[in-house]
Design a protein around this motif. Sequence first.
Motif, PDB file in Angstrom:
ATOM      1  N   VAL A   1      53.950  47.076  44.502  1.00 61.17           N
ATOM      2  CA  VAL A   1      52.773  47.615  43.820  1.00 61.17           C
ATOM      3  C   VAL A   1      51.997  46.472  43.184  1.00 61.17           C
ATOM      4  N   ILE A   2      50.700  46.524  43.338  1.00 63.10           N
ATOM      5  CA  ILE A   2      49.815  45.652  42.568  1.00 63.10           C
ATOM      6  C   ILE A   2      49.213  46.544  41.494  1.00 63.10           C
ATOM      7  N   TRP A   3      49.482  46.192  40.253  1.00 67.70           N
ATOM      8  CA  TRP A   3      49.042  46.999  39.112  1.00 67.70           C
ATOM      9  C   TRP A   3      47.698  46.490  38.608  1.00 67.70           C
ATOM     10  N   ILE A   4      46.785  47.411  38.370  1.00 67.58           N
ATOM     11  CA  ILE A   4      45.497  47.088  37.759  1.00 67.58           C
ATOM     12  C   ILE A   4      45.471  47.756  36.393  1.00 67.58           C
ATOM     13  N   ASP A   5      45.460  46.935  35.353  1.00 68.75           N
ATOM     14  CA  ASP A   5      45.480  47.424  33.972  1.00 68.75           C
ATOM     15  C   ASP A   5      44.044  47.554  33.479  1.00 68.75           C
TER      16      ASP A   5
ATOM     17  N   TYR B   1      46.045  45.618  26.069  1.00 69.23           N
ATOM     18  CA  TYR B   1      46.632  44.743  27.091  1.00 69.23           C
ATOM     19  C   TYR B   1      47.430  43.607  26.455  1.00 69.23           C
ATOM     20  N   GLU B   2      46.860  42.977  25.453  1.00 69.29           N
ATOM     21  CA  GLU B   2      47.534  41.841  24.807  1.00 69.29           C
ATOM     22  C   GLU B   2      48.754  42.276  24.000  1.00 69.29           C
ATOM     23  N   ARG B   3      48.696  43.454  23.391  1.00 70.01           N
ATOM     24  CA  ARG B   3      49.821  43.936  22.579  1.00 70.01           C
ATOM     25  C   ARG B   3      50.975  44.464  23.404  1.00 70.01           C
ATOM     26  N   HIS B   4      50.679  45.143  24.492  1.00 64.41           N
ATOM     27  CA  HIS B   4      51.721  45.876  25.209  1.00 64.41           C
ATOM     28  C   HIS B   4      51.683  45.650  26.711  1.00 64.41           C
ATOM     29  N   THR B   5      51.755  44.433  27.161  1.00 64.04           N
ATOM     30  CA  THR B   5      51.838  44.230  28.592  1.00 64.04           C
ATOM     31  C   THR B   5      52.869  43.169  28.897  1.00 64.04           C
TER      32      THR B   5
ATOM     33  N   GLU C   1      53.000  42.084  39.985  1.00 61.93           N
ATOM     34  CA  GLU C   1      51.631  41.580  39.852  1.00 61.93           C
ATOM     35  C   GLU C   1      50.797  42.545  39.017  1.00 61.93           C
ATOM     36  N   VAL C   2      50.195  42.022  37.957  1.00 67.92           N
ATOM     37  CA  VAL C   2      49.344  42.830  37.083  1.00 67.92           C
ATOM     38  C   VAL C   2      48.027  42.085  36.884  1.00 67.92           C
ATOM     39  N   TYR C   3      46.934  42.793  37.115  1.00 68.30           N
ATOM     40  CA  TYR C   3      45.614  42.220  36.926  1.00 68.30           C
ATOM     41  C   TYR C   3      44.832  43.084  35.945  1.00 68.30           C
ATOM     42  N   PRO C   4      44.320  42.490  34.873  1.00 71.80           N
ATOM     43  CA  PRO C   4      43.497  43.263  33.931  1.00 71.80           C
ATOM     44  C   PRO C   4      42.055  43.342  34.447  1.00 71.80           C
ATOM     45  N   ILE C   5      41.595  44.540  34.695  1.00 71.64           N
ATOM     46  CA  ILE C   5      40.196  44.746  35.097  1.00 71.64           C
ATOM     47  C   ILE C   5      39.656  45.863  34.226  1.00 71.64           C
ATOM     48  N   ARG C   6      38.739  45.519  33.323  1.00 71.64           N
ATOM     49  CA  ARG C   6      38.208  46.478  32.358  1.00 71.64           C
ATOM     50  C   ARG C   6      36.733  46.729  32.582  1.00 71.64           C
ATOM     51  N   PRO C   7      36.353  47.974  32.800  1.00 71.59           N
ATOM     52  CA  PRO C   7      34.923  48.272  32.916  1.00 71.59           C
ATOM     53  C   PRO C   7      34.200  47.904  31.622  1.00 71.59           C
ATOM     54  N   GLY C   8      33.043  47.327  31.764  1.00 77.92           N
ATOM     55  CA  GLY C   8      32.254  46.978  30.588  1.00 77.92           C
ATOM     56  C   GLY C   8      32.608  45.633  29.986  1.00 77.92           C
ATOM     57  N   ALA C   9      33.648  44.974  30.495  1.00 76.67           N
ATOM     58  CA  ALA C   9      34.008  43.651  29.970  1.00 76.67           C
ATOM     59  C   ALA C   9      32.935  42.652  30.389  1.00 76.67           C
ATOM     60  N   ASP C  10      32.693  41.658  29.532  1.00 77.40           N
ATOM     61  CA  ASP C  10      31.683  40.641  29.841  1.00 77.40           C
ATOM     62  C   ASP C  10      32.001  39.915  31.141  1.00 77.40           C
ATOM     63  N   ASN C  11      33.293  39.741  31.421  1.00 76.21           N
ATOM     64  CA  ASN C  11      33.715  38.996  32.605  1.00 76.21           C
ATOM     65  C   ASN C  11      34.265  39.930  33.700  1.00 76.21           C
ATOM     66  N   TYR C  12      33.724  41.128  33.787  1.00 71.25           N
ATOM     67  CA  TYR C  12      34.204  42.146  34.731  1.00 71.25           C
ATOM     68  C   TYR C  12      34.246  41.616  36.166  1.00 71.25           C
ATOM     69  N   ASP C  13      33.164  40.986  36.614  1.00 78.78           N
ATOM     70  CA  ASP C  13      33.118  40.466  37.988  1.00 78.78           C
ATOM     71  C   ASP C  13      34.157  39.371  38.197  1.00 78.78           C
TER      72      ASP C  13
ATOM     73  N   GLN D   1      42.053  38.365  46.043  1.00 79.76           N
ATOM     74  CA  GLN D   1      42.944  37.811  47.087  1.00 79.76           C
ATOM     75  C   GLN D   1      44.169  38.703  47.261  1.00 79.76           C
ATOM     76  N   ALA D   2      44.821  39.056  46.155  1.00 78.54           N
ATOM     77  CA  ALA D   2      46.012  39.909  46.224  1.00 78.54           C
ATOM     78  C   ALA D   2      45.658  41.300  46.739  1.00 78.54           C
ATOM     79  N   LEU D   3      44.533  41.837  46.322  1.00 76.96           N
ATOM     80  CA  LEU D   3      44.125  43.174  46.747  1.00 76.96           C
ATOM     81  C   LEU D   3      43.812  43.221  48.242  1.00 76.96           C
ATOM     82  N   MET D   4      43.221  42.165  48.755  1.00 74.27           N
ATOM     83  CA  MET D   4      42.887  42.115  50.175  1.00 74.27           C
ATOM     84  C   MET D   4      44.141  41.996  51.047  1.00 74.27           C
ATOM     85  N   GLU D   5      45.171  41.331  50.547  1.00 71.96           N
ATOM     86  CA  GLU D   5      46.413  41.139  51.303  1.00 71.96           C
ATOM     87  C   GLU D   5      47.416  42.264  51.101  1.00 71.96           C
TER      88      GLU D   5
END
Length: 160
Positions: free
Chosen positions: A61-65, A72-76, A81-93, A101-105
């Motif tokens: 499983v590839i986990w998207i948090d 995320y910082e308190r409880h992860t 494999e865990v990737y933080p992707i948050r809608p509305g984050a300044d660095n979303y893209d 890369q991991a998602l494509m493979e």
Amino acid sequence: MRDAITMALKLFVFVFLLAICIAMLDLRLFQPMRTPPCDPSKLESGYICLSQIVKTYPNKVIWIDARNQDAYERHTVMKGEVYPIRPGADNYDELIAEAMQALMEADSKGYCIVVFCGRDCDASVLVANELKKSDYGIKAPIYILHGGWDELKKEPSLVQ
């Protein structure tokens, strides 16, 4: 005799009130944390139960948090494999690009992608829908975890 009856009555009232207080405390604090067992047949399309993930994709499983940064910082501390992707984050893209890369493979490795967030959170739906867009070309199955982080933290094989 009368003092004994009065004392017994006071004790009964005290125990009764204590029982009511404990029941109210349980309803307000602990009941919301209990989630009923997940029934895959009752889930909306795109959702998956943790038990299904553990059976169908053990350690694949590839986990998207999608939780907020503080959560995320308190409880992860998760295994895998865990990737933080948050809608509305300044660095979303940038967050999506780091995971791409991991998602494509994932499909070629037999992995699935599972997006989760906290209780009553719509961020996982937003992220899952974004990743399902044909622009990205991700072929691995993408699911939203029913119960989110609350379910994940109950599974010791996934969370340290």
